[in-house]
Design a protein around this motif. Structure first.
Motif, PDB file in Angstrom:
ATOM      1  N   GLU A   1      17.287 135.323  62.819  1.00  0.00           N
ATOM      2  CA  GLU A   1      16.417 135.717  63.924  1.00  0.00           C
ATOM      3  C   GLU A   1      15.055 136.195  63.429  1.00  0.00           C
ATOM      4  O   GLU A   1      14.963 137.103  62.600  1.00  0.00           O
ATOM      5  CB  GLU A   1      17.088 136.832  64.736  1.00  0.00           C
ATOM      6  CG  GLU A   1      16.312 137.254  65.976  1.00  0.00           C
ATOM      7  CD  GLU A   1      17.064 138.282  66.799  1.00  0.00           C
ATOM      8  OE1 GLU A   1      16.529 138.673  67.850  1.00  0.00           O
ATOM      9  OE2 GLU A   1      18.166 138.704  66.394  1.00  0.00           O
ATOM     10  N   ASP A   2      14.006 135.543  63.915  1.00  0.00           N
ATOM     11  CA  ASP A   2      12.620 135.961  63.695  1.00  0.00           C
ATOM     12  C   ASP A   2      12.311 136.185  62.210  1.00  0.00           C
ATOM     13  O   ASP A   2      11.819 137.240  61.816  1.00  0.00           O
ATOM     14  CB  ASP A   2      12.325 137.230  64.497  1.00  0.00           C
ATOM     15  CG  ASP A   2      10.818 137.489  64.609  1.00  0.00           C
ATOM     16  OD1 ASP A   2      10.045 136.519  64.555  1.00  0.00           O
ATOM     17  OD2 ASP A   2      10.430 138.671  64.743  1.00  0.00           O
TER      18      ASP A   2
ATOM     19  N   LYS B   1       7.678 130.666  59.784  1.00  0.00           N
ATOM     20  CA  LYS B   1       7.031 131.450  60.832  1.00  0.00           C
ATOM     21  C   LYS B   1       7.962 131.690  62.021  1.00  0.00           C
ATOM     22  O   LYS B   1       8.314 130.763  62.755  1.00  0.00           O
ATOM     23  CB  LYS B   1       5.752 130.737  61.315  1.00  0.00           C
ATOM     24  CG  LYS B   1       4.665 130.629  60.242  1.00  0.00           C
ATOM     25  CD  LYS B   1       3.377 130.074  60.820  1.00  0.00           C
ATOM     26  CE  LYS B   1       2.252 130.053  59.798  1.00  0.00           C
ATOM     27  NZ  LYS B   1       0.983 129.539  60.357  1.00  0.00           N
ATOM     28  N   SER B   2       8.376 132.953  62.173  1.00  0.00           N
ATOM     29  CA  SER B   2       9.152 133.415  63.337  1.00  0.00           C
ATOM     30  C   SER B   2      10.352 132.516  63.624  1.00  0.00           C
ATOM     31  O   SER B   2      10.619 132.171  64.777  1.00  0.00           O
ATOM     32  CB  SER B   2       8.249 133.492  64.570  1.00  0.00           C
ATOM     33  OG  SER B   2       7.145 134.324  64.340  1.00  0.00           O
ATOM     34  N   VAL B   3      11.101 132.165  62.576  1.00  0.00           N
ATOM     35  CA  VAL B   3      12.203 131.208  62.725  1.00  0.00           C
ATOM     36  C   VAL B   3      13.469 131.893  63.241  1.00  0.00           C
ATOM     37  O   VAL B   3      13.945 132.869  62.663  1.00  0.00           O
ATOM     38  CB  VAL B   3      12.491 130.496  61.393  1.00  0.00           C
ATOM     39  CG1 VAL B   3      13.830 129.764  61.444  1.00  0.00           C
ATOM     40  CG2 VAL B   3      11.372 129.512  61.079  1.00  0.00           C
ATOM     41  N   THR B   4      13.993 131.355  64.326  1.00  0.00           N
ATOM     42  CA  THR B   4      15.287 131.746  64.877  1.00  0.00           C
ATOM     43  C   THR B   4      16.134 130.489  65.016  1.00  0.00           C
ATOM     44  O   THR B   4      15.676 129.484  65.556  1.00  0.00           O
ATOM     45  CB  THR B   4      15.139 132.417  66.255  1.00  0.00           C
ATOM     46  OG1 THR B   4      14.439 133.658  66.102  1.00  0.00           O
ATOM     47  CG2 THR B   4      16.495 132.688  66.886  1.00  0.00           C
TER      48      THR B   4
ATOM     49  N   ASN C   1      10.158 135.613  58.936  1.00  0.00           N
ATOM     50  CA  ASN C   1       8.790 135.277  58.513  1.00  0.00           C
ATOM     51  C   ASN C   1       8.674 135.450  57.003  1.00  0.00           C
ATOM     52  O   ASN C   1       8.895 136.550  56.482  1.00  0.00           O
ATOM     53  CB  ASN C   1       7.775 136.193  59.210  1.00  0.00           C
ATOM     54  CG  ASN C   1       7.626 135.888  60.680  1.00  0.00           C
ATOM     55  OD1 ASN C   1       6.900 134.986  61.074  1.00  0.00           O
ATOM     56  ND2 ASN C   1       8.339 136.656  61.506  1.00  0.00           N
TER      57      ASN C   1
ATOM     58  N   LYS D   1      18.822 139.076  60.056  1.00  0.00           N
ATOM     59  CA  LYS D   1      17.413 139.457  60.028  1.00  0.00           C
ATOM     60  C   LYS D   1      16.919 139.722  58.605  1.00  0.00           C
ATOM     61  O   LYS D   1      17.692 140.079  57.720  1.00  0.00           O
ATOM     62  CB  LYS D   1      17.175 140.699  60.892  1.00  0.00           C
ATOM     63  CG  LYS D   1      17.369 140.441  62.384  1.00  0.00           C
ATOM     64  CD  LYS D   1      16.950 141.638  63.204  1.00  0.00           C
ATOM     65  CE  LYS D   1      17.058 141.352  64.694  1.00  0.00           C
ATOM     66  NZ  LYS D   1      16.596 142.489  65.523  1.00  0.00           N
TER      67      LYS D   1
ATOM     68  N   GLU E   1      13.443 128.705  67.784  1.00  0.00           N
ATOM     69  CA  GLU E   1      12.117 129.328  67.898  1.00  0.00           C
ATOM     70  C   GLU E   1      11.456 129.308  66.528  1.00  0.00           C
ATOM     71  O   GLU E   1      12.111 129.429  65.503  1.00  0.00           O
ATOM     72  CB  GLU E   1      12.240 130.772  68.387  1.00  0.00           C
ATOM     73  CG  GLU E   1      12.826 130.904  69.790  1.00  0.00           C
ATOM     74  CD  GLU E   1      13.012 132.350  70.195  1.00  0.00           C
ATOM     75  OE1 GLU E   1      12.336 133.229  69.608  1.00  0.00           O
ATOM     76  OE2 GLU E   1      13.825 132.612  71.085  1.00  0.00           O
ATOM     77  N   GLY E   2      10.145 129.166  66.515  1.00  0.00           N
ATOM     78  CA  GLY E   2       9.409 129.149  65.265  1.00  0.00           C
ATOM     79  C   GLY E   2       9.536 127.811  64.543  1.00  0.00           C
ATOM     80  O   GLY E   2      10.123 126.850  65.059  1.00  0.00           O
TER      81      GLY E   2
END
Length: 301
Positions: free
Chosen positions: A18-19, A5-8, A21, A204, A55-56
């Motif tokens: 980056e981000d 989930k939204s892994v950075t 999902n 990405k 993040e995430g």
């Protein structure tokens, strides 16, 4: 189920992924594809709980995998760079792993070693690259994880061993309903074992689709006109890699194929030909690898 989930993830000022999902359902195999250095290994390290995302997070059946020893006992990660202590054999390495994986099955290990023709008592340091890879794989399966991650899945394996591994992965998920992620820079190698494909490019996620849906998402189209068509004729189409050669236009159509083909049929072409794309062609289209051919041609001009 594995939920990304939204892994950075960053290394200092450098953003590796980056981000991202993604979801890997039970009894499912996700194929993670992309060129070397695109972030596949970083993502798997986050999934394995080795790295913490900036993040995430990654969840195993709803539990955050990072710093979670209970959940990680159900996860095995076969990394691209396997390491074994000096003098370690498959048997001694298995004994070590069995202290962490309570469900470790030594009888299964023996059967797997027999399948791959591996000697459990010989030092792994004397193995070839492919045999070392196989040693890590047989230990991984014998640990009986619910979540299995394999980086550069078929690296170093000969064609026969690759086919053995494909069959083994499919049989394993059928028996255990495990969630599996296999990665490779070669989409063709993992396509035969996956039910879902994700492609990473430039940190990405650029493509994410069940394999069965790909035929409904891409078409290669060839149009023949009475005279050379202007490029602006195709502006309302969702296309890539448009090439106009005299009276012929060739491009890849993607999106809602039925709707896009209606637009194509209204362009006034004398002849319309469509063709399904292979997974390798999808990978090439999505990563724009085809443009490399033009760069190569320019080098020698």
């Amino acid at each position: 189920m594995i939920e990304i989930k939204s892994v950075t993830k960053k290394y200092g000022d450098f953003t590796a992924i980056e981000d991202i999902n993604l979801t890997v359902e039970d009894c499912s195999v996700l194929g993670l594809a992309g060129f070397n250095g695109c972030g596949k290994t970083t993502l798997l390290n986050v999934c394995a709980g080795i790295f913490k995302a900036e993040e995430g997070a990654v969840y195993l059946d709803g539990a955050d995998v990072f710093d979670n020893d209970v959940e990680r006992q159900n996860l095995f990660y076969v990394s691209d760079e396997l390491w074994f202590p000096v003098g370690a054999t498959i048997k001694s390495a298995a004994k070590y792993y069995s202290t962490y994986y309570p469900q470790f099955d030594f009888k299964m290990l023996e059967s797997l070693c027999d399948l791959f023709s591996l000697d459990m008592k010989k030092p792994i340091r004397g193995f070839s690259k492919g045999m070392t890879r196989q040693a890590g794989l047989v230990i991984a399966f014998a640990a009986k994880p619910k979540y299995l991650l394999i980086d550069e899945t078929f690296d170093g394996l000969d064609p026969h061993k690759k086919e053995l591994l494909r069959k083994l992965i499919l049989e394993y998920i059928n028996e255990t309903e495990a969630s599996v992620i296999v990665s490779s820079h070669d989409l063709g190698e993992i396509s035969g074992v996956c039910d879902h494909i994700a492609i990473i490019k430039g940190k990405k996620l650029i493509f994410n689709s069940p394999i069965e849906d790909i035929s409904n998402t891409f078409r290669k189209v060839t149009l023949t006109f009475k005279e050379s068509p202007p490029e602006n004729l195709f502006t309302n189409l969702n296309i890539k890699n448009l090439k106009i050669m005299s009276k012929t236009a060739v491009f890849t159509l993607h999106g809602n194929i039925d709707e896009e083909l209606e637009k194509v049929n209204s362009l006034g072409a004398e002849k319309v030909e469509t063709q399904l794309l292979t997974l390798e062609e999808v990978f090439s289209e999505e990563t724009e690898a085809q443009s490399d051919n033009e760069k190569i041609k320019r080098i020698f001009k």
